[in-house]
Enzyme design. Structure first.
Site, PDB file in Angstrom:
ATOM      1  N   LYS A 150     123.785 -45.436  19.882  1.00 35.27           N
ATOM      2  CA  LYS A 150     123.805 -45.027  18.483  1.00 35.27           C
ATOM      3  C   LYS A 150     125.151 -45.381  17.860  1.00 35.27           C
ATOM      4  O   LYS A 150     126.202 -45.079  18.415  1.00 35.27           O
ATOM      5  CB  LYS A 150     123.573 -43.514  18.396  1.00 35.27           C
ATOM      6  CG  LYS A 150     123.392 -42.976  16.990  1.00 35.27           C
ATOM      7  CD  LYS A 150     123.088 -41.482  17.042  1.00 35.27           C
ATOM      8  CE  LYS A 150     122.903 -40.908  15.656  1.00 35.27           C
ATOM      9  NZ  LYS A 150     122.657 -39.438  15.699  1.00 35.27           N
TER      10      LYS A 150
ATOM     11  N   HIS B  80     126.095 -44.503  14.667  1.00 38.50           N
ATOM     12  CA  HIS B  80     126.441 -43.621  13.545  1.00 38.50           C
ATOM     13  C   HIS B  80     126.398 -42.174  14.046  1.00 38.50           C
ATOM     14  O   HIS B  80     125.978 -41.908  15.177  1.00 38.50           O
ATOM     15  CB  HIS B  80     125.472 -43.813  12.380  1.00 38.50           C
ATOM     16  CG  HIS B  80     124.047 -43.538  12.741  1.00 38.50           C
ATOM     17  ND1 HIS B  80     123.258 -44.427  13.426  1.00 38.50           N
ATOM     18  CD2 HIS B  80     123.269 -42.445  12.522  1.00 38.50           C
ATOM     19  CE1 HIS B  80     122.057 -43.922  13.614  1.00 38.50           C
ATOM     20  NE2 HIS B  80     122.035 -42.717  13.079  1.00 38.50           N
TER      21      HIS B  80
END
Length: 259
Positions: free
Chosen positions: A103, A105
């Site tokens: 991921k 963010h």
């Protein structure tokens, strides 16, 4: 065989997770039984499954700091096992799992939940080991997160079959390559022993014996005990080592015909 192991086999049969018939495995072999952990597919089933994993962890007597569930199947297994350990045994340990995709963010990274720290002893919770591929993917992820050790792994069933290398099971390969002791809630030898107690499975037992005689081979039974020796007359010779060895040594057996 412990009472919880017998209960687990019964539970797996009732849920249709453990079935008997004729099944073609990834290895190409035809097996008289099949175990599909994906059919533990309800809240109650998952809660009971978590308790069986917790019982296996407690029964092993190991010390650990955190549970890890490899994506994807290991995620609900580690979650339910952590819950059962806390609820039923007062062993409240953190758990975490990984994403397949990193991921970029929010909190970022590939790990969700507890963040490993130097010195942590991590146990992996997984469904089965076939070729050890998931372990080979998981270990680098954990070791890159912190200076951790991964002494133990828990799976639902040890089929006790040959791994990537002739003469060795996948469980043996994981131990040799990573130093991880693999503990199973049950082994194929436990399934065999359970069937022997049930007259209605007489025909299945015959097929199990033929199959196991074709793909399994005993190892040096140096770890057998006097108490266990009492069961010798009740089991075929090829199963003695698999059934009589202590938990950490059980089913250290290999294929006679890996091709």
């Amino acid at each position: 065989m412990q009472a919880y192991q017998r209960d687990f086999i019964r539970f797996a049969i009732e849920r249709g997770v453990l079935r008997f018939g004729e099944f073609t495995l990834k290895s190409g072999r035809t097996s008289p039984y099949f175990f599909n952990a994906g059919l533990f597919d309800s809240g109650l089933a998952l809660a009971r499954l978590g308790r069986f994993y917790a019982e296996a962890v407690i029964d092993s007597g190991i010390d650990f700091d955190v549970l890890f569930g490899p994506a994807y199947k290991g995620i609900p297994l580690a979650t339910s096992a952590a819950g059962a350990l806390a609820r039923d045994y007062g062993v409240d340990k953190p758990y975490f799992f990984n994403r397949k995709e990193v991921k970029d963010h929010g909190e970022g990274g590939s790990l969700v939940g507890y963040q490993p720290k130097d010195g942590d002893r991590i146990i992996i919770i997984e469904d089965v080991i076939t070729a050890g591929t998931a372990v080979r993917e998981t270990v680098p992820i954990l070791q890159s997160a912190a200076k951790v050790t991964i002494p133990d792994m828990f799976i639902s069933v040890n089929r006790c079959e040959v791994g990537q290398n002739a003469g060795k099971t996948a469980v043996m390969e994981v131990k040799e390559e990573f130093g991880i002791n693999v503990h199973a809630i049950i082994t194929v030898a436990d399934i065999y022993e359970y069937l022997k107690e049930k007259p209605e499975y007489a025909s299945v037992l015959v097929n199990m014996e033929k199959y196991m005689g074709a793909v399994l081979h005993p190892v040096n039974p140096l770890y057998t005990t006097k108490a266990a020796a009492a069961r010798v007359s009740a089991l075929p010779l090829l199963l003695l080592s698999a059934v009589l060895l202590p938990p950490n040594f059980r089913c250290i057996i290999w294929s006679k015909n890996p091709k």
